[in-house]
Design an enzyme around this catalytic site. Structure first.
Site, mmCIF file in Angstrom:
data_model
loop_
_atom_site.group_PDB
_atom_site.id
_atom_site.type_symbol
_atom_site.label_atom_id
_atom_site.label_comp_id
_atom_site.label_asym_id
_atom_site.label_seq_id
_atom_site.Cartn_x
_atom_site.Cartn_y
_atom_site.Cartn_z
ATOM 1 N N CYS A 1 1.028 -0.997 -0.605
ATOM 2 C CA CYS A 1 -0.188 -0.187 0.111
ATOM 3 C C CYS A 1 1.240 1.221 -0.033
ATOM 4 O O CYS A 1 0.536 2.381 -0.332
ATOM 5 C CB CYS A 1 -0.673 0.104 1.267
ATOM 6 N N CYS B 1 -2.979 8.693 6.956
ATOM 7 C CA CYS B 1 -1.587 8.695 7.651
ATOM 8 C C CYS B 1 -1.566 8.627 8.715
ATOM 9 O O CYS B 1 -1.069 8.308 9.580
ATOM 10 C CB CYS B 1 -0.992 9.617 6.849
#
Lengths: 395, 133
Positions: free
Chosen positions: B35, B104
């Site tokens: 990813c 994130c």
């Protein structure tokens, strides 16, 4: 130092193109469809541009249709071929897995409308095999659309040979030549091309303008209905200034092509050689059969977006096929198509150099990419695992 | 407009607490290379306090900045407080993240949770009694 190394994304307009546009905007403001002299003067500018563009690719002026850019030209070419095919009961289209989205998304749409699409493998070197094109052609194939040169990895396809195979089987052949136009010699007759798309801003012309070459006799389908402009095939008052700017830029690019290509190829190879010194890196795409200005690498253990941001701090403009630069979860479909796995595709860097790049600038690029890659690897857990043997190097 | 806030760029350019703690009391790793994001957190815990924290990150600018900010937010804090760090707090401390980069900050929260979980696994006596959700 500031180095613009993203010429595959867009180019800076040339002085010649700007001058041509300025002249148009100041002196040739008429509507080319108007009958009085100011309108007819603009018409002359438009038709001169058509002649100039046609001459560069060895086409006839009436085979050139001005569009808003490469995407529109791709859409119209593919739609037209699909319509022609439908009338003959042919609904099969051949393309490749690493086309530009202007092509791939149009094909997706056609699939939903009942067409069948075969996407050819582009192999690890990023090159389509002519025999695989021929093998994929069926009785009901109405179009082969394969890009002239890839926008990310720069690989140049065997266009003339593919065109010959298509001719032999009576199948229309379209090529998206957005990256190649103005950089590689293109002769639509000798290269057996039926339709071709191009975009001005990739060869130092303005944005928002391009053209579609369609061999005479090919019936185009309108994307935009309205007035009778462009032989009734693309309605809307022509963007005369932008078209004049495009023609000026293309003429200039064609005139200097050999010299530019020789210089850029030398600089490209110097850059490739320098970056190959970075351990666990790999050049993407064939080293020889690629655009003079294209360099594309994968660096294991790092992610592309952070690489770009740090290069930006050093005055370097570049791009990456990392997912984080696209806003999607997957890295570049081009890198996946040549067999790069996700893990390394995220760590890709494309440097597309310009005609005026110097040796000093190339060396600056090499030194800074090396430094930034090493820095990012310094605190990458992926790199740590690779170095400690916990994980296995792919590159 | 810039892609990221000044705060994000500052933490990205000058990440705090980068590195490894060799004798860490808790280590957490989240994400995967497929990813494009991996974060690894190392904790040194003494007297129920996060005495030291270090991170390693493979990822984009906001992933690196989120890791850096998360370490700053928990360093020197009681473990009970570190336990409560949310991705929202990380993102806010960075003066915001673009919507598609919020994951994130989630990863940063998860990395710390994962490192604390590792610590509790190694020191079950330190684990606080389960709280109601």
């Amino acid at each position: 130092m500031r180095i613009y190394a993203d010429n595959a994304a867009t180019t800076k307009m040339s002085r010649t193109a700007i001058d041509a546009m300025m002249h148009c905007m100041e002196e040739e403001f008429g509507n080319p469809s108007s009958l009085y002299s100011i309108g007819q003067q603009a018409k002359e500018v438009l038709e001169q541009a058509r002649e100039d563009v046609a001459a560069v690719i060895h086409a006839e002026p009436r085979e050139i249709l001005f569009t808003s850019g490469g995407s529109e030209a791709d859409n119209q070419a593919i739609r037209s071929a699909a319509e022609i095919g439908k009338k003959e009961g042919k609904r099969h289209i051949i393309s490749t897995a690493f086309e530009h989205h202007a092509v791939l998304h149009t094909l997706k749409r056609l699939e939903a409308e009942g067409y069948e699409v075969t996407l050819l493998d582009v192999h690890e070197d990023g090159l389509v095999r002519v025999e695989e094109v021929e093998a994929a052609i069926r009785e009901d194939t109405c179009l082969v659309t394969i890009m002239f040169a890839n926008n990310e990895i720069g690989t140049i396809q065997p266009i003339r040979e593919i065109g010959a195979v298509c001719r032999k089987h009576g199948v229309l052949f379209h090529t998206d030549a957005v990256q190649a136009m103005g950089h590689l010699p293109i002769d639509v007759k000798a290269d057996n091309i039926d339709m071709l798309s191009a975009s001005a801003h990739k060869f130092h012309g303005p944005k928002g303008v391009g053209f579609l070459y369609a061999r005479k006799g090919i019936r185009l389908t309108n994307l935009i209905e309205g007035g009778a402009q462009e032989h009734g095939k693309r309605a809307g008052t022509e963007n005369v200034a932008a078209i004049a700017g495009m023609a000026a830029a293309l003429k200039e690019a064609a005139a200097n092509m050999q010299e530019n290509a020789a210089h850029m190829t030398a600089m490209r190879d110097r850059l490739i050689k320098g970056l190959q010194e970075i351990p666990h890196s790999a050049l993407n795409g064939d080293a020889r059969r690629r655009l003079p200005g294209n360099v594309n690498f994968c660096f294991e253990g790092i992610e592309g977006e952070s690489l770009l941001l740090l290069l930006d701090d050093k005055g370097i403009c570049a791009s990456s096929g990392s997912a984080c630069t696209s806003g999607s979860l997957d890295p570049s479909h081009v890198l996946l198509a040549i067999g790069r796995v996700h893990d390394v595709a995220h760590g890709s860097l494309r440097l597309s150099i310009g005609e005026n790049v110097t040796e000093e600038e190339i060396d600056y690029l090499i030194a800074n990419v090396k430094e930034v890659v090493q820095y990012l690897r310094g605190f990458s857990p992926v790199w740590r695992d690779l170095m400690s043997g916990k994980a296995t190097f792919i590159l | 407009m810039a892609l990221y806030s000044e705060k994000v760029m500052d933490h990205f350019r000058n990440p705090r607490n980068v590195g490894v703690i060799e004798d860490a009391d808790g280590i957490g790793e989240v994400g995967n290379a497929k990813c494009g994001d991996i974060m690894k957190m190392y904790l040194k815990i003494e007297d129920d306090t996060v005495q030291d924290v270090k991170f390693e990150t493979f990822g984009c600018g906001s992933a690196i900045a989120s890791s850096s900010m998360a370490t700053e937010l928990i360093k020197g804090k009681p473990v009970s407080e570190a336990m409560k760090l949310t991705n929202k707090a990380v993102a806010e401390a960075l003066d915001g993240l673009p919507a598609y980069k919020m994951h994130c900050s989630v990863l940063a929260e998860e990395a710390i949770q994962s490192a604390l979980e590792d610590y509790y696994t190694k020191h079950p006596e330190k684990r606080p009694p389960a709280e109601e959700k």
